[in-house]
Scaffold this active site. Structure first.
Site, short mmCIF file in Angstrom:
data_model
loop_
_atom_site.label_atom_id
_atom_site.label_comp_id
_atom_site.label_asym_id
_atom_site.label_seq_id
_atom_site.Cartn_x
_atom_site.Cartn_y
_atom_site.Cartn_z
CD1 TRP A 21 -1.93 2.26 0.62
CD2 TRP A 21 -2.54 1.47 2.63
NE1 TRP A 21 -2.78 3.18 1.20
CE2 TRP A 21 -3.18 2.73 2.43
CE3 TRP A 21 -2.79 0.79 3.82
CZ2 TRP A 21 -4.02 3.30 3.39
CZ3 TRP A 21 -3.63 1.36 4.76
CH2 TRP A 21 -4.24 2.61 4.54
CE1 TYR A 60 -4.47 -0.46 -0.76
CE2 TYR A 60 -2.79 -2.11 -1.15
CZ TYR A 60 -3.91 -1.68 -0.48
OH TYR A 60 -4.47 -2.48 0.49
NE ARG A 228 1.23 6.65 8.57
CZ ARG A 228 2.47 6.21 8.65
NH1 ARG A 228 2.76 5.19 9.43
NH2 ARG A 228 3.44 6.77 7.96
CB ALA A 281 8.40 -2.78 4.40
CD GLN A 286 9.92 1.04 7.00
OE1 GLN A 286 9.27 0.69 6.02
NE2 GLN A 286 9.61 2.13 7.69
N1 NAP Z 1 -7.61 -4.88 2.57
C1 NAP Z 1 -7.55 -3.69 3.12
O1 NAP Z 1 -8.56 -2.97 3.22
C2 NAP Z 1 -6.22 -3.21 3.62
C3 NAP Z 1 -6.14 -2.09 4.48
C4 NAP Z 1 -4.90 -1.74 4.99
C5 NAP Z 1 -3.77 -2.46 4.62
N2 NAP Z 1 -3.85 -3.51 3.75
C6 NAP Z 1 -2.66 -4.30 3.33
O2 NAP Z 1 -1.88 -4.63 4.47
C7 NAP Z 1 -0.57 -4.12 4.33
C8 NAP Z 1 0.02 -3.79 5.68
O3 NAP Z 1 -0.74 -2.84 6.36
P1 NAP Z 1 -0.20 -1.39 6.70
O4 NAP Z 1 0.86 -1.04 5.73
O5 NAP Z 1 -1.39 -0.53 6.87
O6 NAP Z 1 0.33 -1.50 8.17
P2 NAP Z 1 1.51 -2.14 9.01
O7 NAP Z 1 2.10 -3.29 8.33
O8 NAP Z 1 0.91 -2.28 10.34
O9 NAP Z 1 2.54 -0.91 9.05
C9 NAP Z 1 3.34 -0.61 7.95
C10 NAP Z 1 4.05 0.69 8.18
O10 NAP Z 1 4.80 0.66 9.37
C11 NAP Z 1 6.05 1.27 9.19
N3 NAP Z 1 7.06 0.22 9.35
C12 NAP Z 1 7.15 -0.94 8.66
N4 NAP Z 1 8.19 -1.66 9.07
C13 NAP Z 1 8.77 -0.96 10.04
C14 NAP Z 1 9.89 -1.21 10.85
N5 NAP Z 1 10.60 -2.31 10.72
N6 NAP Z 1 10.24 -0.25 11.76
C15 NAP Z 1 9.49 0.86 11.88
N7 NAP Z 1 8.42 1.15 11.15
C16 NAP Z 1 8.06 0.24 10.23
C17 NAP Z 1 6.07 1.85 7.79
O11 NAP Z 1 5.58 3.19 7.85
P3 NAP Z 1 6.61 4.41 7.64
O12 NAP Z 1 7.23 4.16 6.32
O13 NAP Z 1 5.78 5.62 7.73
O14 NAP Z 1 7.59 4.35 8.74
C18 NAP Z 1 5.07 0.97 7.10
O15 NAP Z 1 4.52 1.58 5.97
C19 NAP Z 1 -0.74 -2.94 3.36
O16 NAP Z 1 0.47 -2.58 2.73
C20 NAP Z 1 -1.76 -3.51 2.40
O17 NAP Z 1 -1.13 -4.40 1.49
C21 NAP Z 1 -5.07 -3.89 3.27
#
Ligand code: NAP
Length: 315
Positions: A21, A60, A228, A281, A286
């Site tokens: 995303w 996305y 966010r 990521a 990350q």
């Molecule tokens: N089906 C749906 O409706 C839906 C909705 C939401 C998400 N998704 C899917 O789920 C995936 C994951 O969800 P998400 O991206 O919302 O949340 P997440 O995995 O909870 O958080 C990802 C974010 O956390 C930060 N991050 C990642 N690794 C890190 C690390 N090692 N250390 C520090 N910060 C870190 C990054 O943000 P920064 O770059 O800002 O630091 C990254 O973009 C999405 O990419 C998407 O494919 C689907």
């Protein structure tokens, strides 16, 4: 990395999937500016270091994420299981609208195939329920695309038990993609047990609550156009409560030499219904840290300790 089977007779997926995303770049729900070269590097790092699947969506970056994924896996596409989604389209003014009509799903599938530069999609998912279209019509179209070989497996996202039951009556739902994190648990009581009982794979999104539980989140550092800023989890009073919980979880993670983000991912994967956690990521660094969470197994004593802190946080 550990693998689990995605639903009945499904493929083996690594317990961590790459979430694409954020790499979609700026749009209505963008995460601020991205560097496509960094994104390609992050995806290739993921694949070279054990992750065997990627989750993206047509919406996305209004197609941008899929294009970057297609570019990143060029030359080794068959090594990677690619999941994408349909049913959210640009209304022409940059606003995403839900549209699960058969016509839209078919058109979107063709466009996603082109952007991903592939002949088939491994898992095609309906992104959100659409109250305007009978789910049987949308699901029937998904099953038809599967028959035609354009997609290998079909699944849904953000669906409740009632909708899952309606789909299951006409054809198997391979997987559900729900939100699930230590502070977002509304699918835990009914939906996850239903999936477990009916052999529907569960690939949970936002295990670190969109980075809030990473252990490094700092609101002052995110871009002004990062979605966010508009989300209730990132506003008071929830923000302070969540960051307070992060501090309480830190010593538990530190005992195993892990970060709070890795603990959140391991906590999500502890649910028996879970196949895999989709972790977003933007960089290879990350990504490397997230991969390490795939082998982090929490003991029952730790789970109880964490659950007590989650309950006390009052989120
Ligand atoms: N089906 C749906 O409706 C839906 C909705 C939401 C998400 N998704 C899917 O789920 C995936 C994951 O969800 P998400 O991206 O919302 O949340 P997440 O995995 O909870 O958080 C990802 C974010 O956390 C930060 N991050 C990642 N690794 C890190 C690390 N090692 N250390 C520090 N910060 C870190 C990054 O943000 P920064 O770059 O800002 O630091 C990254 O973009 C999405 O990419 C998407 O494919 C689907």
């Amino acid at each position: 990395m550990n693998k689990r089977t995605l639903g009945k007779n499904g493929p083996e997926l690594t317990v961590i999937g790459f979430g694409a995303w954020a790499i979609g770049g700026p749009w209505q729900f963008g995460w601020g500016p991205v560097n496509d070269d960094e994104s390609v590097k992050a995806i290739q790092f993921a694949v070279n270091n054990g992750i065997n699947w990627i989750d993206t969506a047509a919406v996305y970056g209004f197609g941008h994420s899929e294009k970057v994924v297609g570019k990143a896996v060029k030359g080794f596409r068959e090594k990677v299981f690619i999941a994408t989604k349909c049913g959210m389209v640009n209304d022409g003014t940059g606003t995403a609208l839900i549209n699960n009509s058969p016509e839209s799903i078919r058109n979107e599938c063709e466009e996603s195939l082109k952007r991903l530069d592939t002949d088939y999609i491994d898992l095609y998912q309906i992104h959100w329920p659409d109250p305007k279209v009978p789910v049987e019509e949308s699901w029937g179209t998904m099953l038809q695309l599967q028959k035609e070989g354009k997609v290998r497996y079909v699944g849904v996202s953000n669906f409740n038990v009632e909708l899952l039951e309606k789909c299951m009556k006409i054809g198997r739902v391979q997987s559900l993609q729900p939100p699930y994190s230590p502070i977002r648990r509304e699918y835990e009581e009914k939906v996850l047990p239903y999936c477990l009982e009916n052999e529907i794979g569960v690939i949970a999104y936002s295990p670190m609550q969109a980075g809030l539980l990473s252990g490094k989140f700092d609101k002052s550092k995110i871009a002004s156009d990062d979605w966010r800023h508009k989300n209730p989890y990132f506003k008071e009073p929830v923000l302070s409560k969540a960051l307070g919980l992060v501090e309480k979880l830190r010593p538990i993670a530190a005992r195993s030499g892990k970060s709070v983000g890795q603990l959140a991912i391991a906590w999500v994967l502890n649910n028996p219904a879970l196949t895999s956690a989709i972790v977003g990521a933007r960089t290879d660094i990350q990504c490397g840290q997230n991969i390490e969470a795939g082998d982090y197994i929490l003991s029952q004593v730790e789970i109880d300790e964490i659950n007590k802190l989650i309950n006390e946080a009052g989120l």
